[in-house]
Scaffold this motif. Sequence first.
Motif, short mmCIF file in Angstrom:
data_model
loop_
_atom_site.label_atom_id
_atom_site.label_comp_id
_atom_site.label_asym_id
_atom_site.label_seq_id
_atom_site.Cartn_x
_atom_site.Cartn_y
_atom_site.Cartn_z
N UNK A 38 48.76 37.54 48.44
CA UNK A 38 47.48 38.20 48.15
C UNK A 38 47.67 39.33 47.16
N UNK A 39 48.72 40.15 47.36
CA UNK A 39 49.00 41.25 46.43
C UNK A 39 49.32 40.72 45.03
N UNK A 40 50.13 39.67 44.95
CA UNK A 40 50.48 39.09 43.65
C UNK A 40 49.23 38.56 42.96
N UNK A 41 48.38 37.86 43.68
CA UNK A 41 47.16 37.31 43.09
C UNK A 41 46.25 38.42 42.56
N UNK A 42 46.13 39.49 43.32
CA UNK A 42 45.28 40.60 42.89
C UNK A 42 45.84 41.24 41.61
N UNK A 43 47.13 41.40 41.54
CA UNK A 43 47.74 42.01 40.35
C UNK A 43 47.65 41.08 39.14
N UNK A 44 47.78 39.80 39.37
CA UNK A 44 47.64 38.83 38.27
C UNK A 44 46.22 38.89 37.73
N UNK A 45 45.22 38.99 38.61
CA UNK A 45 43.83 39.09 38.16
C UNK A 45 43.60 40.37 37.36
N UNK A 46 44.19 41.49 37.81
CA UNK A 46 44.05 42.75 37.07
C UNK A 46 44.68 42.62 35.69
N UNK A 47 45.85 41.99 35.62
CA UNK A 47 46.52 41.80 34.35
C UNK A 47 45.68 40.91 33.43
N UNK A 48 45.11 39.88 33.99
CA UNK A 48 44.29 38.95 33.21
C UNK A 48 43.07 39.67 32.63
N UNK A 49 42.52 40.61 33.37
CA UNK A 49 41.35 41.35 32.90
C UNK A 49 41.67 42.27 31.73
N UNK A 50 42.94 42.63 31.55
CA UNK A 50 43.32 43.53 30.47
C UNK A 50 43.34 42.85 29.10
N UNK A 51 43.45 41.53 29.07
CA UNK A 51 43.60 40.83 27.81
C UNK A 51 42.30 40.18 27.40
N UNK A 52 41.94 40.36 26.11
CA UNK A 52 40.70 39.74 25.64
C UNK A 52 40.83 38.23 25.56
N UNK A 53 39.74 37.57 25.75
CA UNK A 53 39.67 36.10 25.63
C UNK A 53 40.64 35.39 26.58
N UNK A 54 40.93 35.99 27.71
CA UNK A 54 41.82 35.30 28.66
C UNK A 54 40.99 34.30 29.46
N UNK A 55 41.51 33.11 29.54
CA UNK A 55 40.82 32.04 30.25
C UNK A 55 41.14 32.15 31.73
N UNK A 56 40.13 32.22 32.55
CA UNK A 56 40.33 32.37 33.99
C UNK A 56 40.88 31.11 34.65
#
Length: 84
Positions: A38-56
């Motif tokens: 759960x912690x890893x998934x949350x941090x991956x989502x935060x990292x993904x939000x930092x980059x423009x045009x990142x595909x979810x």
Amino acid sequence: MTTIEKYLHLQGSVPCKIRAKRGFATHPRSIAERERRIRISARIKKLQDLFPNSDKQTSTADMLDEAVQYIKDLRKQLKVQENT
């Protein structure tokens, strides 16, 4: 005693281990592993939000590759700006 009665009698003397339902693991290691995921998934989502045009929908490995490439590009841009 018949064979079935012997089998049932033998089973009665050994305590049965009750299994948890799916998603309700009770072993401390299972709980700790779930919390870690759960912690890893949350941090991956935060990292993904930092980059423009990142595909979810991309996999974690692909998303991390994109993140590394984006950071490399930012470093190149920074060096170009410092040299001018």
